[in-house]
Scaffold this motif. Structure first.
Motif, mmCIF file in Angstrom:
data_model
loop_
_atom_site.group_PDB
_atom_site.id
_atom_site.type_symbol
_atom_site.label_atom_id
_atom_site.label_comp_id
_atom_site.label_asym_id
_atom_site.label_seq_id
_atom_site.Cartn_x
_atom_site.Cartn_y
_atom_site.Cartn_z
ATOM 1 N N LYS A 1 0.880 -1.175 0.000
ATOM 2 C CA LYS A 1 0.000 0.000 0.000
ATOM 3 C C LYS A 1 0.913 1.218 0.000
ATOM 4 O O LYS A 1 1.805 1.323 0.850
ATOM 5 N N THR A 2 0.698 2.126 -0.967
ATOM 6 C CA THR A 2 1.530 3.329 -1.034
ATOM 7 C C THR A 2 0.646 4.570 -1.018
ATOM 8 O O THR A 2 -0.474 4.548 -1.523
ATOM 9 N N PHE A 3 1.180 5.618 -0.436
ATOM 10 C CA PHE A 3 0.437 6.867 -0.307
ATOM 11 C C PHE A 3 1.166 7.958 -1.076
ATOM 12 O O PHE A 3 2.382 8.034 -1.032
ATOM 13 N N THR A 4 0.393 8.775 -1.770
ATOM 14 C CA THR A 4 0.929 10.005 -2.342
ATOM 15 C C THR A 4 0.078 11.145 -1.792
ATOM 16 O O THR A 4 -0.896 10.894 -1.073
ATOM 17 N N ALA A 5 0.396 12.335 -2.152
ATOM 18 C CA ALA A 5 -0.365 13.485 -1.642
ATOM 19 C C ALA A 5 -1.826 13.425 -2.060
ATOM 20 O O ALA A 5 -2.709 13.862 -1.327
ATOM 21 N N SER A 6 -2.098 12.854 -3.231
ATOM 22 C CA SER A 6 -3.473 12.898 -3.738
ATOM 23 C C SER A 6 -4.211 11.563 -3.699
ATOM 24 O O SER A 6 -5.431 11.539 -3.794
ATOM 25 N N GLU A 7 -3.489 10.438 -3.578
ATOM 26 C CA GLU A 7 -4.206 9.154 -3.632
ATOM 27 C C GLU A 7 -3.424 8.028 -2.953
ATOM 28 O O GLU A 7 -2.243 8.155 -2.655
ATOM 29 N N THR A 8 -4.149 6.926 -2.759
ATOM 30 C CA THR A 8 -3.560 5.717 -2.202
ATOM 31 C C THR A 8 -3.613 4.658 -3.296
ATOM 32 O O THR A 8 -4.629 4.500 -3.962
ATOM 33 N N GLU B 1 -5.556 1.757 -8.126
ATOM 34 C CA GLU B 1 -5.925 2.913 -7.312
ATOM 35 C C GLU B 1 -7.084 2.511 -6.393
ATOM 36 O O GLU B 1 -7.801 1.545 -6.658
ATOM 37 N N GLY B 2 -7.264 3.263 -5.341
ATOM 38 C CA GLY B 2 -8.305 2.959 -4.367
ATOM 39 C C GLY B 2 -9.698 2.857 -4.949
ATOM 40 O O GLY B 2 -10.492 2.016 -4.533
#
Length: 185
Positions: free
Chosen positions: A98-105, A122-123
């Motif tokens: 699971k990776t996180f960016t500023a706008s999405e997971t 994407e989620g």
């Protein structure tokens, strides 16, 4: 008063009654697991078609998945997702990253029987998380097709009527035997 031995036909009738109740309970449990419970919890039931999740989930198993917020999906969860957004095809695999960016997971999944990870998703592609599995019930669900709800109501109602009829008939039979035994005394 001497007790009369059980007649062979009454023994078979007793066995038949027990078997009828067992079948009734199994059918009602299967119907509840495949149709009623998913609707109550806001989920859907699906049939697994491939062996990519063996040995955890086998082909022909019925799975129930429920939509969950993307933030609730964790590594190790089994999720059902659309590999291509807006395509009705779905895959059920385990979340391995699971990776996180500023706008999405985003998530990386893999079937338990597969040696390679799936392409990241994407989620919003996740349709739900696995709630439970019923072994081999998916074969029956597929055979019933799109008329599952109507067939469930028809079969369930029929089983209730047959069961009530058998229960009433057994009570009448007991009363007849009791009266016959009282007449012999």
């Amino acid at each position: 008063m001497t007790e009369t031995p059980a007649r062979p036909d009454s023994v078979w009738r007793g066995i038949g009654t027990v078997l009828t109740w067992v079948v009734l309970i199994v059918v009602i449990a299967a119907l509840a697991a495949s149709v009623v419970v998913p609707r109550i919890i806001g989920g859907v039931s699906l049939t697994v078609l491939t062996g990519s999740m063996r040995p955890t989930i086998e082909p022909g198993d019925l799975i129930v998945v429920k939509p969950v917020p993307v933030d609730d999906v964790q590594i190790g969860d089994i999720v059902t997702f659309q590999p291509i957004s807006d395509d009705p095809t779905v895959i059920t695999h385990r979340v391995v990253a699971k990776t996180f960016t500023a706008s999405e997971t985003s998530f990386v999944t893999r079937g338990d029987a597969n040696g390679a990870d799936d392409d990241p998703i994407e989620g919003e592609q996740i349709r739900g998380r696995l709630v439970y599995t019923v072994p081999k019930l998916g074969f029956i669900a597929n055979a019933l097709g799109g008329n599952r709800t109507e067939l469930v109501l028809l079969v369930g109602g029929g089983l209730v009527v047959v069961s009530l009829g058998a229960f009433i008939a057994a009570g009448i039979d007991r009363r007849k035997r009791r009266r016959a035994a009282e007449g012999e005394s």
